[in-house]
Structure formats: C-alpha cells, structure tokens
Design an enzyme around this catalytic site. Structure first.
Site, mmCIF file in Angstrom:
data_model
loop_
_atom_site.group_PDB
_atom_site.id
_atom_site.type_symbol
_atom_site.label_atom_id
_atom_site.label_comp_id
_atom_site.label_asym_id
_atom_site.label_seq_id
_atom_site.Cartn_x
_atom_site.Cartn_y
_atom_site.Cartn_z
ATOM 1 N N THR A 145 7.107 -1.558 -0.419
ATOM 2 C CA THR A 145 5.973 -0.819 0.128
ATOM 3 C C THR A 145 6.109 -0.803 1.639
ATOM 4 O OG1 THR A 145 4.574 -1.523 -1.705
ATOM 5 C CG2 THR A 145 3.462 -0.740 0.276
ATOM 6 N N LYS A 221 2.148 5.498 -2.453
ATOM 7 C CA LYS A 221 1.958 4.075 -2.734
ATOM 8 C C LYS A 221 0.880 3.476 -1.836
ATOM 9 C CE LYS A 221 2.533 -0.025 -4.432
ATOM 10 N NZ LYS A 221 3.759 -0.811 -4.359
ATOM 11 N N LYS A 289 -0.458 -7.510 4.414
ATOM 12 C CA LYS A 289 0.560 -6.555 4.893
ATOM 13 C C LYS A 289 0.174 -5.114 4.586
ATOM 14 C CE LYS A 289 4.207 -6.010 2.276
ATOM 15 N NZ LYS A 289 4.213 -4.584 1.837
#
Length: 348
Positions: A145, A221, A289
């Site tokens: 990602t 995503k 994150k």
C-alpha cells in the site's frame, strides 16, 4: 517483509548460510559477477509450463500468497528477512533465496508483499535488488500500500529497464491469502497484466483491472484503507463504550452483527476483543501509515478528510501507548485504558 502487521526493520537482511543446502542452485556468473541470462533461460525452458514465481516478503499475507501459488502448481521461491520463515517455506516444498536478487534470478513473475513504498523501492533498486537479475520482459507485481504518485514513479523507473510493473495492492486478510481468495486492485499496461495473469488468477478470488497505468490500483486501495481505518476505530469505540455501560459485549456483538450498524470490520475485528487476543493479524502501525498517507494525499488535493483524521489520532494514541505492533483491534484497549473500562483479557 515480515508481519507483525507486516512490519520489518531491514529488507536487506539475509538468510543464514545454514539454509544453503535447501536453496535452489544459483546460476553461473561471468567475470564481472553478472548472472548468465542463457543459464536462466535454459532452466526456464526445461521447467514446467507454468511461469516461475518469486514472492518477496513472507509475512502473514505473503506467506499465504506463496503457499496458494505453490498449491496451484507453480514453482515458487520465497525470500524474507526472517530465516526461520524461509526455512519453513522450504520445508513445505517451496524454494528459498537469501536476497531479492537471488529470488528473481529464475523468476518470470516477482510478487512483492512488503509494508510500504520505501521497502518496495529497496527490493527493486537497492543492493541485491530485483532489478539486478530480473529477466527482460518479466513482471514485478507490487502489493504494498503506497501513495499513487510513488507507484507511478517506481513503475516508470522499472519499465525504463525493459521490465513490466503491475501496481496490485491487495485486500482480504491472511486467511484469504492462504486460500488464494484475495481481492486484488490492479493497474498497469496490458503487457504487465498478460505476464502476471497466471499468478493473479491463483492468488485472487476477485481481480479488478482498474486502468492501464500504475497508480490507479494504489489510489483505489487508499480509498479502501480510509474506510477500513475509520470502521476499525468506530468498532473499537463502540465495543469499549458498550463495556463501559455494563453491557454483555458478546451479546452486543450478536445484536450488532444482525443490525444496520454492522460493518465488515466490526464483524471481523471485535471477536479479537471478545477473546482478549491481540495477536497481530494486521497491526496498529499499518493504519498509522495508511491513514497518514491519506492525510498527505488529501492535503495535496486540498480535500478535507476530518473523519479519517480523527481515526488516525486513535491509531496514533494506541501506538504511543505501546501497542503499535499489536492487532489493530487494540484501539478498543486504548479506549478501555483511558476510561477505566475492563475488557476481556485485560487486568482489572
């Protein structure tokens, strides 16, 4: 490349020499130490009709993906910073490699399953990186990602060398990875899709082809991660609040999963809270994150994202409380500790 939420310290660590007897024989090198392409091609031609796949990163997701590929009949080489993980994969019939470069030597398809863009870039272009040995016209499948802009940059850099790059982040969790039933959100050139398709079909229950250039898959995503992070934070808040009210939280779970307030994340994560089991399936730091990336993207686009910003603060507080490497349902524990609420498995 290893999961505690798939967090790693150093992507360039290597497997001990003790594993060497279990690793595939390496191709010969010329006087400059370069891999002999003719040796690699000859090995490919004499192997099975299925392409050879290398999986870099044998964490909770990567190990399952490598296992699903192996069950589907592919010859699979695994590489990870954790020697014991590679040894386990070799003992189960896979091949092992000490570095990404070694793993890529015979590969037609390299699947990278690491945490972030920085690790992906090191695997590609760092010392002992994939780009040192990957054959021309092979494909690199990036499942990390990351910010879409970085995905576009990495793709451009690799494609300039004559290899293909497929931007292919994943969703579905470790169990679905092991079953070959992931959702893959992919974008890239037609040639990249064609090269990667045999492996994609073995790993995915749903493959979404989202565009002809890298970055689109990454953008899709990030929308998923925005929702996932918000839903985990909301589920954690709700179950801790229910406990504070003195409610039977197992009954709360039963009622909510049959009601309009349910979400996939509530249904999937709250059993971890009920069992007091915070073994990391996906760690708190993953959403620190990912929700951080969303904030960066939104700031660049001058687009307000206040709900995901609030969720990020909940994950940050949980990580700051010492639970960053624990399961992301630990956000419920953070709520409970701040408010003096008791949850299963926690000291009174």
């Amino acid at each position: 490349m290893t999961a505690a939420g798939d967090t790693v310290a150093n992507v360039k660590s290597t497997v001990p020499v003790a594993l060497s007897h279990a690793l595939a024989a390496r191709p010969s090198r010329d006087r400059q130490g370069q891999i002999s392409r003719s040796v690699i091609r000859k090995r490919r031609m004499s192997s099975s009709a299925k392409p050879h796949v290398a999986v870099i990163g044998l964490g909770s997701m990567g190990y399952g993906m490598a296992s699903a590929l192996k069950r589907a009949g592919f010859e699979v080489t695994g590489c990870d910073v954790a020697a014991e993980t590679v040894q386990r994969f070799v003992s189960e019939g896979g091949k092992g490699a000490t570095t990404p470069a070694e793993a890529a030597e015979e590969a037609d398809i390299v699947v990278s399953v690491v945490v972030n863009a920085a690790q992906t870039e090191t695997i590609l272009f760092g010392k002992d990186g994939v780009a040192e040995t990957l054959a021309k016209d092979a494909v690199f499948v990036s499942s990390a990602t990351m910010d879409p802009e970085i995905a576009r940059r990495l793709a451009k850099q690799l494609e300039a060398t004559g290899r293909h790059y497929l931007d292919a982040p994943i969703s579905g969790g470790a169990q679905r990875a092991a079953q070959g039933e992931l959702t893959i959100l992919a974008s890239g050139s037609a040639a990249a899709f064609a090269k990667a398709r045999p492996a994609l079909d073995a790993m995915a229950a749903k493959l979404y082809e989202l565009g002809d250039a890298a970055g689109q898959g990454a953008a899709f995503k990030m929308i998923n991660q925005l929702l996932a992070g918000v839903h985990i934070a909301a589920a954690s808040e709700a179950i801790a609040f229910a406990a504070k009210q003195g409610l039977d939280i197992r009954k709360v779970y039963e009622v909510i999963t049959a009601s309009a307030g349910n979400s996939w994340m509530f249904e999937n994560r709250i059993p971890h809270v009920l069992d007091g089991d915070y073994t990391p399936r996906s760690a708190v730091e993953i959403f620190v994150k990912d929700l951080g990336i969303i904030q960066d993207m939104a700031r660049s686009a001058k687009f307000p994202v206040p709900v995901s910003a609030a969720a990020l603060q909940m994950f940050l507080m949980t990580a700051a409380s010492g639970m960053g490497r624990d399961d992301d349902a630990s956000v419920a524990r953070m709520y409970a500790r701040v408010t003096g609420t008791h949850l299963p498995g926690e000291p009174k």
